[in-house]
Design a protein around this motif. Structure first.
Motif, PDB file in Angstrom:
ATOM      1  N   ASN A 132      43.080  28.261  48.175  1.00 26.21           N
ATOM      2  CA  ASN A 132      42.586  29.346  47.327  1.00 26.21           C
ATOM      3  C   ASN A 132      41.056  29.302  47.293  1.00 26.21           C
ATOM      4  O   ASN A 132      40.453  28.556  46.534  1.00 26.21           O
ATOM      5  N   THR A 133      40.428  30.122  48.134  1.00 28.42           N
ATOM      6  CA  THR A 133      38.962  30.069  48.246  1.00 28.42           C
ATOM      7  C   THR A 133      38.280  31.026  47.274  1.00 28.42           C
ATOM      8  O   THR A 133      37.063  31.045  47.172  1.00 28.42           O
ATOM      9  N   HIS A 134      39.081  31.855  46.566  1.00 23.47           N
ATOM     10  CA  HIS A 134      38.479  32.811  45.623  1.00 23.47           C
ATOM     11  C   HIS A 134      38.114  32.160  44.303  1.00 23.47           C
ATOM     12  O   HIS A 134      37.200  32.600  43.614  1.00 23.47           O
ATOM     13  N   LYS A 135      38.858  31.122  43.933  1.00 18.34           N
ATOM     14  CA  LYS A 135      38.605  30.510  42.635  1.00 18.34           C
ATOM     15  C   LYS A 135      37.466  29.487  42.762  1.00 18.34           C
ATOM     16  O   LYS A 135      37.686  28.284  42.898  1.00 18.34           O
ATOM     17  N   ASP A 192      41.038  35.535  38.571  1.00 20.28           N
ATOM     18  CA  ASP A 192      41.313  35.208  39.984  1.00 20.28           C
ATOM     19  C   ASP A 192      40.092  34.605  40.681  1.00 20.28           C
ATOM     20  O   ASP A 192      40.188  34.093  41.790  1.00 20.28           O
ATOM     21  N   LYS A 193      38.930  34.658  40.006  1.00 20.79           N
ATOM     22  CA  LYS A 193      37.730  34.003  40.565  1.00 20.79           C
ATOM     23  C   LYS A 193      37.435  32.672  39.882  1.00 20.79           C
ATOM     24  O   LYS A 193      36.546  31.937  40.308  1.00 20.79           O
TER      25      LYS A 193
END
Ligand code: PLP
Length: 413
Positions: A132-135, A192-193
């Motif tokens: 998960n690279t968005h968080k 989601d970030k």
């Protein structure tokens, strides 16, 4: 101490948040014992600061001196890469038995700011290892203070001076007002970030000595769980009894995913901090099979600091610290109560062994400090705040002298 030493000091040695060109006066300390600092000129003052929250047992404590001396005879330091030692293991065992029980793993470092950096890295690596690279953002609170290194600064309230100077280099994170509506809005919009919510539980320290409710702390935990965001709790200032609970998390009975401790960990003897995390966070960091936590300070788990920390935590747990903190709380409430009436005073707050007079205007630190020293008291006001965080073993008479001096200081401005 000679005059030329003080001249040298003024010309060459920096002090915290200070100008080298226009230095404020500094007071040379010769020794410290119990709750007293003795200055080079012979003056003796009651220490109401516990050296920035740290010296919970006061100074020159026989048990801590003995622990340091015994460890010194064995070894003061060895590297932690590929080696280990009894002081680190014993301290880890003791700490893991007293922190919220979901915390299972501990990373030792050398200062609070570094422990915050490590906590942030843990959270980032946790999400990264799971693809998960968005968080990769943090949510922090207005008025927050988490340390002075670049990563820690990036989650300090942007309105604090230390942040403004570096806005152009700091990573941009999110900040919420300290209330449930604002927090809920931020979680809804940004979850989601968000890698983690980072907070000081119950008491926001260096960002203004502000308190918030246990209920709000509980709600933050619920939001993190609901929106799949990690909760980092920075107990560097609040840990080890200061707020009346051993850790401030206990006011709300919550389990953090990651926790930072420091400051009073060694009873103020030397610098040591730690970042603790849950099994879930630890497993997550290793989820891609190759993950290692990318941090390793030179003085990681310094044996001398670990030995003193072990003695300090044992001394605290063996003492009647709850009674001590409660009685200091009562005395601070009574002693500072008259200030409520003063026109210059905006607010008076007390929790555990913390007493705060918030003035309406910023105070003149040098003027107030001179006055306090004449009254036999050492405090270090900042901004609009004249506040105390005394060692827990301070007796009634000394607390009384402390609160009287604070009251008369608040009338000065
Ligand atoms: C003091 C403090 C820090 C920074 O610790 P240092 O040891 O000064 O680096 C971080 N967070 C909180 C809440 C603090 O009070």
């Amino acid at each position: 101490m000679y005059h030329h030493d003080l001249d040298f000091e003024r010309q060459h040695i920096w002090h915290p948040y200070a100008s080298m060109q226009h230095p404020e006066p500094v007071y040379p300390v010769k020794s410290a014992s119990g709750v007293h600092l003795t200055f080079e000129n012979g003056d003796k003052v009651i220490d109401g600061m516990a050296s920035w929250w740290c010296a919970i047992h006061g100074y020159n404590v026989p048990e801590l001196n003995a622990a340091a001396t015994a460890q010194l005879a064995k070894m003061s330091h060895v590297m932690f890469g590929g080696l280990t030692h009894q002081p680190a293991i014993d301290l880890a065992k003791l700490l893991l038995s007293i922190v919220p029980n979901q915390l299972q793993h501990i990373f030792f470092s050398d200062s609070g700011s570094v422990s915050v950096e490590v906590a942030m890295k843990m959270a980032l690596q946790y999400w990264q290892a799971q693809g998960n690279t968005h968080k990769n953002k943090f949510l922090a609170l207005k008025h927050a203070y988490h340390g002075d290194t670049l990563g820690a600064m990036s989650v300090c309230d942007p309105a604090l001076g230390i942040h403004q100077l570096f806005t152009h280099v700091l990573p941009q994170h999110y900040f919420s007002d300290v209330n449930i509506e604002a927090l809920e809005g931020q979680f809804k919009a940004q979850h989601d970030k968000l890698a983690a919510l980072i907070i000081e539980p119950i008491v926001q320290g260096a960002g203004g000595m502000r308190f918030y409710s246990a209920e709000l702390l509980q709600q933050m935990r619920e939001l993190c769980t609901r929106y799949d965001v990690l909760l980092i709790v920075d107990e560097i200032a609040t840990g080890f009894g200061r707020t009346g609970k051993l850790f401030a998390c206990e006011h709300a009975n919550i389990q953090p995913d990651i926790m930072c401790i420091g400051k009073s960990l060694t009873g103020g003897y030397m610098t040591l901090a730690a970042t603790l995390c849950s099994a879930q966070v630890c497993d997550g960091i290793h989820a891609d099979g190759s993950g290692v936590l990318m941090h390793g300070p030179t003085f990681m788990a310094n044996p001398l600091a670990c030995a003193v920390a072990l003695a300090s935590v044992r001394l605290l747990l063996d003492s009647a610290w709850q009674c001590r903190v409660q009685s200091i709380e009562k005395q601070l409430q009574q002693g500072l109560a008259p200030c409520h009436e003063y026109a210059q005073v905006a607010d008076v707050r007390v929790l555990g062994a913390m007493g705060i007079i918030e003035m309406k205007e910023a105070v003149n630190v040098t003027k107030i400090q001179n006055h306090l020293i004449e009254q036999g008291v050492w405090l270090r006001p900042f901004g609009k705040l004249i506040y105390t965080m005394p060692p827990f073993m301070m007796n009634e008479q000394d607390v009384q002298q402390l609160t009287s001096a604070m009251i008369s200081a608040s009338l000065l401005t």
